[in-house]
Design a protein around this motif. Structure first.
Motif, PDB file in Angstrom:
ATOM      1  N   TYR A 262      38.442  49.653  42.133  1.00  0.00           N
ATOM      2  CA  TYR A 262      39.008  50.809  42.838  1.00  0.00           C
ATOM      3  C   TYR A 262      40.460  50.532  43.201  1.00  0.00           C
ATOM      4  O   TYR A 262      40.786  49.444  43.670  1.00  0.00           O
ATOM      5  N   HIS A 263      41.324  51.511  42.940  1.00  0.00           N
ATOM      6  CA  HIS A 263      42.727  51.392  43.334  1.00  0.00           C
ATOM      7  C   HIS A 263      42.992  52.397  44.451  1.00  0.00           C
ATOM      8  O   HIS A 263      42.771  53.602  44.258  1.00  0.00           O
TER       9      HIS A 263
ATOM     10  N   TYR B 191      48.874  43.038  43.132  1.00  0.00           N
ATOM     11  CA  TYR B 191      47.698  43.865  42.900  1.00  0.00           C
ATOM     12  C   TYR B 191      47.997  45.344  43.110  1.00  0.00           C
ATOM     13  O   TYR B 191      47.646  46.190  42.279  1.00  0.00           O
ATOM     14  N   LEU B 192      48.662  45.692  44.204  1.00  0.00           N
ATOM     15  CA  LEU B 192      48.861  47.087  44.569  1.00  0.00           C
ATOM     16  C   LEU B 192      50.014  47.735  43.818  1.00  0.00           C
ATOM     17  O   LEU B 192      49.986  48.932  43.533  1.00  0.00           O
TER      18      LEU B 192
END
Length: 415
Positions: A78-79, A156-157
């Motif tokens: 999930y982002h 990551y983000l």
């Protein structure tokens, strides 16, 4: 279903009998598996226990594999959306632990403290289990800075996110660091924090009218003060001071009655109130139909919380996918029932197949000689207390009479 004791799921011959668990696994087998349950290698656990009291001792050794695995899964599947937040979460426990924490302002006062990165919808993106001050003694910037900077991971983000946090984390140093990493930041702040402007020029006072706004810019940071019921202090590097937003508040009129009137509200306050509740939403979802049970083993408590996180995150994803497909989103209970049936490989809408009951009379003993059959192996009848050579085959050791003038066997199984 939350029964008082775990063994109550296998209790029979009462009005509270639950039929399904016994068709999947016996009670003794479940208790054996639970007693032998380990997350880490027992041999490595023993080596770690030998290092107790030294710097090499790992407090989380027994649960670290699970923490790492689930953390990776949460970030992989999930982002999150643009607005994310960092806050604490308490997992209730009364175990005697060196890293058990007390938080006065939380509904759960005592327990394990997790630092959580969450989406607005309650999805747990990332987390850290806090094990005490000893882990942060070498920190130069402080615990709050290290927590946010590690959870808000640019690799990551990516960039462009807006991070919300409360006054425990907010500091000019942290917000400037997030700005350099490509993140926006907004949060309430404490006046005595290092780097916060100390000037009192044009400051709010206790007599300032409700809705008064004061602001000060310090480079790329905006410090805003707003008078509501009390003074509210906000810091942001991404919002305007005021964009025309108002909020209704009660005001007493001259005749003693009250009316609701609009008062101006800074943009940062409105955005903070809108997006900061993600961890609270997550806590509410985690507390719904939780698997948490009392246990004497501390790592089982952590395992139970990890299981709740996995189920809750799965529910949030499934609900959003249902909305995208134009379907009606399921309730939390419906989702957990469907998930349980799929994991067990049984249909959800069918009744459990309960083994047939063979309540038949059988002799209490066998193999005696003809002269001993009348006296050896007799049992006391559970109803009339007379000696009887008969017992129930299904109920095992229950002795029951079968005489012409008293049929205790029939009375026992029909009342």
């Amino acid at each position: 279903m939350n029964l008082p004791k775990m063994t109550d799921f296998w209790r029979q011959q009462t009005i509270f009998e639950v039929l399904f668990p016994a068709t999947v696994m016996t009670r003794d087998r479940f208790k054996s598996i639970l007693s032998l349950f380990h997350i880490s290698d027992p041999e490595e656990d023993g080596q770690n226990d030998l290092a107790r009291g030294t710097e090499n001792y790992d407090l989380l050794h027994r649960v670290q594999p699970l923490l790492d695995m689930l953390r990776t899964c949460c970030m992989a599947v999930y982002h999150p959306r643009q607005h994310i937040l960092v806050d604490e979460r308490m997992v209730a426990t009364k175990a005697r632990l060196s890293f058990k924490q007390y938080m006065r302002d939380k509904p759960t006062k005592w327990g394990l403290k997790f630092f959580v990165l969450a989406d607005k919808n309650g999805y747990t993106v990332d987390y850290q289990l806090y094990t005490g001050k000893s882990k942060s003694q070498g920190s130069v910037n402080g615990l709050s800075f290290d927590v946010v900077s590690s959870l808000v991971n640019k690799d990551y983000l990516g960039r462009g996110y807006i991070v919300y946090c409360d006054n425990f984390y907010t500091s000019p140093q942290l917000f400037r660091h997030l700005g350099q990493q490509g993140f926006g930041a907004c949060g309430s702040y404490r006046q005595g924090r290092i780097g916060v402007p100390t000037t009192t020029e044009n400051a709010l006072t206790k007599r300032s009218p409700r809705g008064s706004i004061r602001w000060l810019r310090d480079g790329d940071l905006l410090f805003v003060k707003w008078m509501d019921t009390r003074e509210v202090s906000m810091c942001t590097n991404v919002h305007l001071v005021y964009a025309g937003e108002t909020v209704l508040r009660w005001r007493k009129k001259a005749d003693g009655t009250y009316e609701r009137v609009p008062i101006p509200r800074p943009t940062a306050v409105g955005k903070y109130n809108r997006y900061m509740g993600g961890v609270d939403t997550s806590d509410q979802l985690l507390g719904t139909n939780t698997v948490h049970r009392k246990t004497k083993r501390r790592y089982i408590t952590i395992f139970q919380h990890m299981l709740d996180i996995a189920v809750t995150n799965s529910f949030i994803i499934f609900k959003e996918m249902s909305t995208i497909r134009g379907e009606r989103p399921p309730t939390r209970q419906d989702f957990q029932e469907m998930l349980t049936s799929q994991l067990l490989g049984v249909p959800l809408k069918t009744k459990p197949k309960v083994p047939t009951s063979n309540h038949l009379p059988v002799p209490t003993s066998s193999g005696q000689s003809k002269s001993q059959k009348a006296s050896k192996g007799r049992r006391q009848c559970v109803l009339c207390k007379h000696c009887t050579p008969w017992q129930c085959e299904e109920c095992k050791v229950v002795g029951l009479c079968m005489q012409l003038d008293r049929n205790c066997f029939r009375m026992y199984h029909t009342h």
